[in-house]
Design a protein around this motif. Sequence first.
Motif, PDB file in Angstrom:
ATOM      1  N   PRO A  31       0.817  -1.217   0.000  1.00  0.00           N
ATOM      2  CA  PRO A  31       0.000   0.000   0.000  1.00  0.00           C
ATOM      3  C   PRO A  31       0.852   1.269   0.000  1.00  0.00           C
ATOM      4  CG  PRO A  31      -0.064  -1.059   2.177  1.00  0.00           C
ATOM      5  CD  PRO A  31       0.694  -1.972   1.260  1.00  0.00           C
ATOM      6  N   GLU A  32       2.143   1.116   0.321  1.00  0.00           N
ATOM      7  CA  GLU A  32       3.003   2.305   0.449  1.00  0.00           C
ATOM      8  C   GLU A  32       3.160   3.050  -0.863  1.00  0.00           C
ATOM      9  OE1 GLU A  32       5.641  -0.622   1.884  1.00  0.00           O
ATOM     10  OE2 GLU A  32       6.388   0.722   3.436  1.00  0.00           O
ATOM     11  N   THR A  33       2.902   2.358  -2.005  1.00  0.00           N
ATOM     12  CA  THR A  33       3.088   3.049  -3.287  1.00  0.00           C
ATOM     13  C   THR A  33       2.078   4.178  -3.451  1.00  0.00           C
ATOM     14  OG1 THR A  33       1.636   1.511  -4.460  1.00  0.00           O
ATOM     15  CG2 THR A  33       3.977   0.948  -4.391  1.00  0.00           C
ATOM     16  N   LEU A  34       0.901   4.053  -2.793  1.00  0.00           N
ATOM     17  CA  LEU A  34      -0.095   5.135  -2.896  1.00  0.00           C
ATOM     18  C   LEU A  34       0.450   6.411  -2.246  1.00  0.00           C
ATOM     19  CD1 LEU A  34      -3.390   3.192  -2.097  1.00  0.00           C
ATOM     20  CD2 LEU A  34      -2.840   4.355  -4.249  1.00  0.00           C
ATOM     21  N   SER A  35       1.005   6.268  -1.049  1.00  0.00           N
ATOM     22  CA  SER A  35       1.573   7.441  -0.369  1.00  0.00           C
ATOM     23  C   SER A  35       2.742   8.010  -1.174  1.00  0.00           C
ATOM     24  CB  SER A  35       2.083   7.067   1.022  1.00  0.00           C
ATOM     25  OG  SER A  35       1.019   6.826   1.876  1.00  0.00           O
ATOM     26  N   ALA A  36       3.586   7.111  -1.669  1.00  0.00           N
ATOM     27  CA  ALA A  36       4.761   7.586  -2.409  1.00  0.00           C
ATOM     28  C   ALA A  36       4.334   8.354  -3.662  1.00  0.00           C
ATOM     29  CB  ALA A  36       5.642   6.404  -2.785  1.00  0.00           C
ATOM     30  N   ALA A  37       3.345   7.813  -4.385  1.00  0.00           N
ATOM     31  CA  ALA A  37       2.890   8.481  -5.611  1.00  0.00           C
ATOM     32  C   ALA A  37       2.264   9.828  -5.290  1.00  0.00           C
ATOM     33  CB  ALA A  37       1.886   7.589  -6.333  1.00  0.00           C
ATOM     34  N   TYR A  38       1.414   9.876  -4.295  1.00  0.00           N
ATOM     35  CA  TYR A  38       0.741  11.139  -3.967  1.00  0.00           C
ATOM     36  C   TYR A  38       1.739  12.166  -3.433  1.00  0.00           C
ATOM     37  CZ  TYR A  38      -3.762   8.834  -4.778  1.00  0.00           C
ATOM     38  OH  TYR A  38      -4.826   8.186  -5.353  1.00  0.00           O
ATOM     39  N   SER A  62       9.941   3.382  -3.645  1.00  0.00           N
ATOM     40  CA  SER A  62       8.776   4.061  -3.043  1.00  0.00           C
ATOM     41  C   SER A  62       8.925   4.137  -1.531  1.00  0.00           C
ATOM     42  CB  SER A  62       7.488   3.307  -3.374  1.00  0.00           C
ATOM     43  OG  SER A  62       7.249   3.356  -4.743  1.00  0.00           O
ATOM     44  N   ARG A  63       9.390   3.028  -0.969  1.00  0.00           N
ATOM     45  CA  ARG A  63       9.582   3.009   0.486  1.00  0.00           C
ATOM     46  C   ARG A  63      10.623   4.044   0.903  1.00  0.00           C
ATOM     47  NH1 ARG A  63       8.996  -3.497   1.279  1.00  0.00           N
ATOM     48  NH2 ARG A  63       6.790  -3.393   1.733  1.00  0.00           N
ATOM     49  N   LYS A  64      11.684   4.107   0.121  1.00  0.00           N
ATOM     50  CA  LYS A  64      12.747   5.042   0.453  1.00  0.00           C
ATOM     51  C   LYS A  64      12.216   6.478   0.373  1.00  0.00           C
ATOM     52  CE  LYS A  64      17.593   5.532  -0.458  1.00  0.00           C
ATOM     53  NZ  LYS A  64      18.586   5.410  -1.474  1.00  0.00           N
ATOM     54  N   SER A  65      11.476   6.768  -0.705  1.00  0.00           N
ATOM     55  CA  SER A  65      10.990   8.151  -0.830  1.00  0.00           C
ATOM     56  C   SER A  65       9.962   8.462   0.248  1.00  0.00           C
ATOM     57  CB  SER A  65      10.482   8.432  -2.247  1.00  0.00           C
ATOM     58  OG  SER A  65       9.157   8.039  -2.397  1.00  0.00           O
TER      59      SER A  65
END
Length: 498
Positions: A31-38, A62-65
């Motif tokens: 699910p972390e990709t949603l936060s990373a993208a936004y 994504s996790r890193k960002s």
Amino acid sequence: MQVVLAGYSLDHEFVEDMRQGRFDPTNPVSPETLSAAYARISRYPEPVTELRAQARRDVTASRKSNSVIVFGMGHHSVAEHVQINFDILGVSRLALEALEEARLCSYTEKSQRYITLEGDYVVPEEFGAEDRKTLERIAELQVGLYKEALPRLHDHHRSLHPEMEGSKRDRSTVEGWAKEDARYALCLATETQLGFSANARNLEHVIRKLRHHPLVEVRELSAKLYDEAVKVVPSLIILSDPAKFKETFGKEVSDDFLKHGASDLREAAGKVLGPLPSTGFSGERGDVRLVDHSPDPDDEICASLLFSASDRPYDECLAAARGMREDGGRFERFVLGSMERLTAFDPPPRAFETAFFTFEMELSASAFAQLKRHRISTQITQPYDPSLQCTFPDSVLETGLRDAFQEVFTRSAEAYESVGGPAAEYLLTNAHRRRVLLTCNLREVYHLARIRMDAHAQWDIRRLSADVVKLVKQVAPVSARLATGKDTYRALYSEVFD
Ligand SMILES: Cc1cc2nc3c(=O)[nH]c(=O)nc-3n(C[C@H](O)[C@H](O)[C@H](O)COP(=O)(O)OP(=O)(O)OC[C@H]3O[C@@H](n4cnc5c(N)ncnc54)[C@H](O)[C@@H]3O)c2cc1C
């Protein structure tokens, strides 16, 4: 206690890929990709759909960002885009009070109205052998009374409402009334289960706060939530692990405020107030006092309504509101007019949030269990205090069960005294009381009235909210005029407008 990861939000394309059998085992689904993208929306020109695709393609990046943007730069709100659900089983009612303090989360708990309780309870880790025996003895008394009282209270409610014998639904409502009255005999160690949902930002806050709670059970809940959450959102749950935070960012995150803030304050307050005995103001039922409110709630709400619908400065709106007071019923017509199209399902205009009210109340654990769910209000609690009167359901008094309930309340309070410390509260019953300071704005008072003054609401919270509304109407008679339960809204509306 069991905490089970029940679900979480996931990029729709991940779900589609899995449905179509396209799954890359080297790139985890997260699910972390949603936060990373936004999070990238604010600084990258690509369409958000493309940013989501990029985030999905490389979950490690994504996790890193996420960790850099959320924790390094402090853009915490992007963690709110991920919602996580948990099943929580075998938790005590007392521990839930700590969890449900968190305002922006969602809860649905086993109802003591619809489900007959079997007397299961949590044995607190703090209790040594002697205290365990005390709990066992007291719980046996409490559960014994619950089981003995239930059929008598059921018969009583049936005799009061013979008209409800006809339909299955009405019969189960009447049975529910008996269950919710009998449960006043049961203790706060009583086991329950719930669904709990939170976004990653709030979840992190909950985990951090609960890990320093005085009750072992609450600390265990924090640890279990962390263990489950970190499996799916490791990049969004970092603050709650000071060692990991230091390793990732080379900086200390201090939990000192969460660890010591409350006890420091208690010590300082003790020095100011001294060891005064507790003095209750309670009468026969959950008492409420209005201890503070906006100076002129009606005028301020009227001014805010004018402000919201014009281009004038606030001072001018306030002067106009006060001017209308001089002009027959114009003030009333204007304020009430703002609600002329309001149904029982609409909140009043946001301008109603500009007037606040603070109440001091003494209420039972049972009433508090319901009040605490009103997340928009501010609630400051004191510990349960057996020296405050216990709350008796009317049905208990009317069936001659008062002495039996009083005996259980007294024994429970004695056990509370003998065990001592914060965990002793597990032994107190749903009838024991605490003092609470409640601050809410008029819009929240309307909401409380709508659902808690309604005939479907339980009697203890119904009385409490009726008292709140009565007090508010004394100081805001115009803007609070339409505050009432859903079931009486139509009649009150007609009285005002027809
Ligand atoms: C008859 C009855 C039976 C009930 N039975 C049960 C039960 O069996 N089990 C149980 O667990 N609870 C039960 N409840 C409690 C109920 O689910 C609510 O938690 C409680 O009434 C508080 O209402 P609220 O969430 O609307 O209020 P508040 O938390 O005060 O919120 C006010 C308003 O703000 C908005 N809001 C606040 N937070 C959020 C959010 N996170 N997301 C979206 N909107 C938000 C909503 O519009 C909400 O109406 C019952 C309530 C009633 C009246």
